[in-house]
Design a protein around this motif. Structure first.
Motif, PDB file in Angstrom:
ATOM      1  N   GLU A  73      39.567  51.070  31.362  1.00 18.69           N
ATOM      2  CA  GLU A  73      40.251  49.776  31.460  1.00 18.69           C
ATOM      3  C   GLU A  73      40.390  49.389  32.939  1.00 18.69           C
ATOM      4  O   GLU A  73      40.160  48.246  33.326  1.00 18.69           O
ATOM      5  CB  GLU A  73      41.629  49.868  30.798  1.00 18.69           C
ATOM      6  N   GLY A 109      37.309  47.959  34.256  1.00 20.37           N
ATOM      7  CA  GLY A 109      37.175  46.562  33.826  1.00 20.37           C
ATOM      8  C   GLY A 109      38.041  45.623  34.661  1.00 20.37           C
ATOM      9  O   GLY A 109      37.617  44.535  35.031  1.00 20.37           O
ATOM     10  N   VAL A 110      39.249  46.076  34.974  1.00 22.56           N
ATOM     11  CA  VAL A 110      40.172  45.235  35.734  1.00 22.56           C
ATOM     12  C   VAL A 110      39.682  45.057  37.176  1.00 22.56           C
ATOM     13  O   VAL A 110      39.654  43.953  37.710  1.00 22.56           O
ATOM     14  CB  VAL A 110      41.592  45.855  35.719  1.00 22.56           C
ATOM     15  N   ILE A 111      39.263  46.164  37.791  1.00 24.07           N
ATOM     16  CA  ILE A 111      38.769  46.074  39.173  1.00 24.07           C
ATOM     17  C   ILE A 111      37.446  45.305  39.190  1.00 24.07           C
ATOM     18  O   ILE A 111      37.214  44.443  40.044  1.00 24.07           O
ATOM     19  CB  ILE A 111      38.600  47.484  39.793  1.00 24.07           C
ATOM     20  N   THR A 143      41.934  34.094  33.257  1.00 24.93           N
ATOM     21  CA  THR A 143      41.649  35.427  33.803  1.00 24.93           C
ATOM     22  C   THR A 143      42.465  35.664  35.068  1.00 24.93           C
ATOM     23  O   THR A 143      43.054  36.729  35.250  1.00 24.93           O
ATOM     24  CB  THR A 143      40.149  35.571  34.119  1.00 24.93           C
ATOM     25  N   ARG A 167      45.983  36.529  34.043  1.00 25.61           N
ATOM     26  CA  ARG A 167      46.258  37.499  32.981  1.00 25.61           C
ATOM     27  C   ARG A 167      47.209  38.576  33.493  1.00 25.61           C
ATOM     28  O   ARG A 167      47.310  38.806  34.699  1.00 25.61           O
ATOM     29  CB  ARG A 167      44.955  38.092  32.428  1.00 25.61           C
ATOM     30  N   GLY A 181      36.680  43.052  37.192  1.00 26.54           N
ATOM     31  CA  GLY A 181      37.005  41.658  36.860  1.00 26.54           C
ATOM     32  C   GLY A 181      37.245  40.783  38.071  1.00 26.54           C
ATOM     33  O   GLY A 181      36.993  39.581  38.032  1.00 26.54           O
ATOM     34  N   HIS A 191      47.432  41.752  33.847  1.00 27.69           N
ATOM     35  CA  HIS A 191      47.069  42.787  34.804  1.00 27.69           C
ATOM     36  C   HIS A 191      47.203  42.265  36.234  1.00 27.69           C
ATOM     37  O   HIS A 191      47.659  42.969  37.123  1.00 27.69           O
ATOM     38  CB  HIS A 191      45.611  43.226  34.604  1.00 27.69           C
ATOM     39  N   TYR A 192      46.750  41.002  36.426  1.00 30.47           N
ATOM     40  CA  TYR A 192      46.613  40.465  37.778  1.00 30.47           C
ATOM     41  C   TYR A 192      47.823  39.684  38.267  1.00 30.47           C
ATOM     42  O   TYR A 192      47.996  39.506  39.463  1.00 30.47           O
ATOM     43  CB  TYR A 192      45.412  39.517  37.841  1.00 30.47           C
TER      44      TYR A 192
END
Lengths: 289, 318
Positions: B105, B108-110, A112, A115, B112, A117-118
């Protein structure tokens, strides 16, 4: 053994002139035995500086091996991972030993973190080094070459963290960070873990005055760290996981106040400081920061 | 408009004696219009200190709104959010705008980053009310008196640059981006530069043309100049630019001031001084005022009537 503090700040990396002496990097502590074997505790931003030093040796040739003991995966304890240079050299082997809470695999936490996005790394598979992530059984002894290591789980707010007892060359270093005990007295198994430590590194995020308003946050105050050290018969106490809002002067005061209450040697863990530790006591007296 | 830089560093925070003057915290810029309305660009580690300031400014006011526009959601641009003090106060509204991801989305990312493995308090338990908004490329939108338009950049997994107009002047934020000639960033990991297809080249040309169009006659541009020229030659696939790339684009777009930003973690204060000196000269040769962003530096954009550029530089330091 030699203990080196690469990151001592809790929660959040802090830059600025008021954090220069104790340091602004998040947790990373290296223990090295006389034979030169190393073990790293946690992967906060402090590990990036250790990474640079390792790259002066066999890690640059892809021949390095490093065991990493992970207390838990809160961001301040893993945020240095994507920037730890030895991960990017093929052939290096880095073994991360940590606690797997519940059924979610420990590897998944790092997946995670990396991933797409990050992170531009897009996932663990793009770290060139061999990386193994191994959940460990608390209470058992851990496979770390050159050291005898045991671990227990301790309470940290809504979760648990691992605390470590590390022995080599006859000296004992105990690492108890990110911990808050439910009662005024530290639990028996904690005192057992820290028993007769030559150096106890303990969470002391709050001064005693600050702590009252922050009970339940998962961190200890200085007098709790002193209590654990005294009851366990530790020789020396390093206050660790400094509050991001604590300037060097504030930490000086906290350390001074703690020292007044005990005959133990108490000091504030300071980034960049290397400390030789031998059985019985610190090899050298602790120099002032 | 006024800008204040709270984090100017790229990739990860770098505390220590070598970053005292330029700062060690990651991406975060505060923009104020003349009415005092605040817009926050990116939520890197610099956001923690900005949040403390904003909490003081708010005092006991029962309700308050905060607006963020995010370039992208790599850690160094969002890591400060869980430490944003106003989020822990009832009556706080936080709106977050970002591109290249649908609003749910984005949530979900924030959300996460505050899963229990990473942080003790999950997004749903935070007192502030969050709303998430998708930024469509090249579609102007407004936030509280700011006219904003987003433009796609060239960065792993995508990033968005912004131009912000208010008070009759303009500022743009172009971070993070690679230049538009060597590498086209897509949705996969690059082990090194990949050969460009004809389509790739066309797409790079389009990205570059759109960016220049958006930057046209912009007063001040904050630009990702992570690398020196030598560093870029070794890592062209990392998704960052050099001051030369930034100057070229700004010159073509007729920009007045270029603000060098997103400094590489390894760049010491002394090195940043050298970079600043060298590009000051190169900038003035083409009529562009080059400034190096420093943590806590405030700067007026466009200037007031007849006024000179007002900059409060946090200082020469030790």
């Amino acid at each position: 053994v030699r203990v080196r503090f690469w990151g001592t700040r809790g929660s959040f990396a802090m830059s600025g002139p008021e954090f220069l002496r104790y340091g602004g990097n998040t947790p990373a502590v290296e223990v090295q035995n006389r034979a030169g074997r190393r073990v790293l505790i946690d992967l906060g931003t402090g590990c990036t500086e250790l990474g640079k030093e390792l790259m002066a040796g066999e890690f640059a040739q892809g021949k390095g091996e490093l065991p990493v003991l992970l207390t838990h995966t809160h961001l301040d304890h893993i945020q240095g991972l994507p920037f730890f240079t030895p991960f990017f050299i093929k052939g290096n082997q880095i073994n991360i030993l940590g606690h797997q809470p519940g059924n979610s695999p420990l590897t998944g936490v790092f997946e995670t973190q990396l991933r797409p996005h990050y992170s531009p790394l897009f996932g663990l598979e793009n770290l060139a080094a061999g990386v193994s992530i191994n959940p460990i059984q608390p209470g058992s002894s851990l496979p770390v070459e050159g050291f005898e290591v045991s671990a227990i789980l301790v309470p940290h707010g809504t979760m648990q963290t691992l605390a470590f007892r590390i022995q080599a060359d006859g000296a004992v270093v105990v690492f108890l960070s990110d911990v808050e005990y439910p009662d005024a007295d530290p639990p028996k198994e904690v005192l057992e873990l820290a028993r007769c430590a030559d150096l106890l590194i303990h969470d002391s995020m709050f001064s005693d005055e600050e702590y009252d308003a922050r009970k339940g946050w998962g961190h200890s105050c200085a007098s709790m760290a002193v209590k654990v050290a005294e009851r366990a018969g530790a020789a020396t106490l390093a206050l660790f996981h400094h509050n991001p809002d604590a300037s060097d002067e504030m930490i000086d005061r906290m350390v001074g106040d703690a020292q007044e209450k005990t005959n133990l040697v108490v000091f504030g863990a300071a980034e960049g400081r290397a400390l030789p530790v031998t059985a019985g006591a610190l090899e050298t007296t602790v120099p002032p920061v | 408009m006024e800008l204040t830089f709270w984090g100017v560093r790229g990739s990860y925070p770098v505390p220590g004696p070598h970053t005292i003057r330029y700062g060690g915290q990651t991406s975060c810029v505060e923009v104020r219009n003349n009415k005092g309305t605040c817009l926050i660009i990116d939520a890197g580690t610099g956001l923690r200190a900005l949040g403390q300031k904003l909490a003081r400014e708010r005092g006991d006011a029962p309700e308050w709104s905060y607006h963020f526009i995010l370039s992208h959601v790599h850690w160094d641009h969002i890591q400060g959010l869980p430490f944003f003090e106003p989020a822990y106060v009832e009556g706080t509204q936080i709106s977050i705008y970002a591109g290249a991801a649908a609003a749910d989305e984005l949530k979900g990312v924030i959300g996460g980053i505050t899963r229990h493995e990473f942080f003790p308090m999950p997004l749903d338990a935070v007192p502030a009310e969050f709303t998430f908004h998708e930024v469509a490329p090249l579609m102007p939108f407004q936030i509280d008196g700011f006219e904003i338009v987003g433009v796609p950049l060239n960065h792993p997994f995508g990033a968005v640059g912004y131009r912000i107009d208010a008070d009759g002047t303009s500022v743009a934020y172009v971070s993070d981006t690679a230049p538009f000639n060597d590498v086209l960033h897509k949705q996969h990991f690059l082990h090194g530069p990949e050969a460009l297809t004809a389509d790739d080249k066309k797409q790079l040309g389009r990205l570059r043309a759109d960016l220049i169009k958006v930057l046209k006659d912009c007063h001040s541009v904050i630009y990702d100049t992570h690398f020196t020229t030598e560093e870029y030659a070794r890592f062209p696939h990392y998704g960052h630019s050099t001051p030369d790339h930034a100057l070229e684009l700004c010159q073509e777009a007729g920009v007045k001031r270029l603000i060098l930003y997103h400094h590489a973690p390894a760049h010491s204060d002394a090195q940043m001084d050298d970079i600043g000196r060298s590009y000051k000269v190169r900038g003035s040769a083409v009529g562009i005022d080059v400034v190096v962003a420093k943590e806590r530096m405030s700067m007026a954009v466009g200037g007031r009537k007849g006024g000179k550029r007002a900059t409060t530089d946090p200082g020469v330091g030790p």
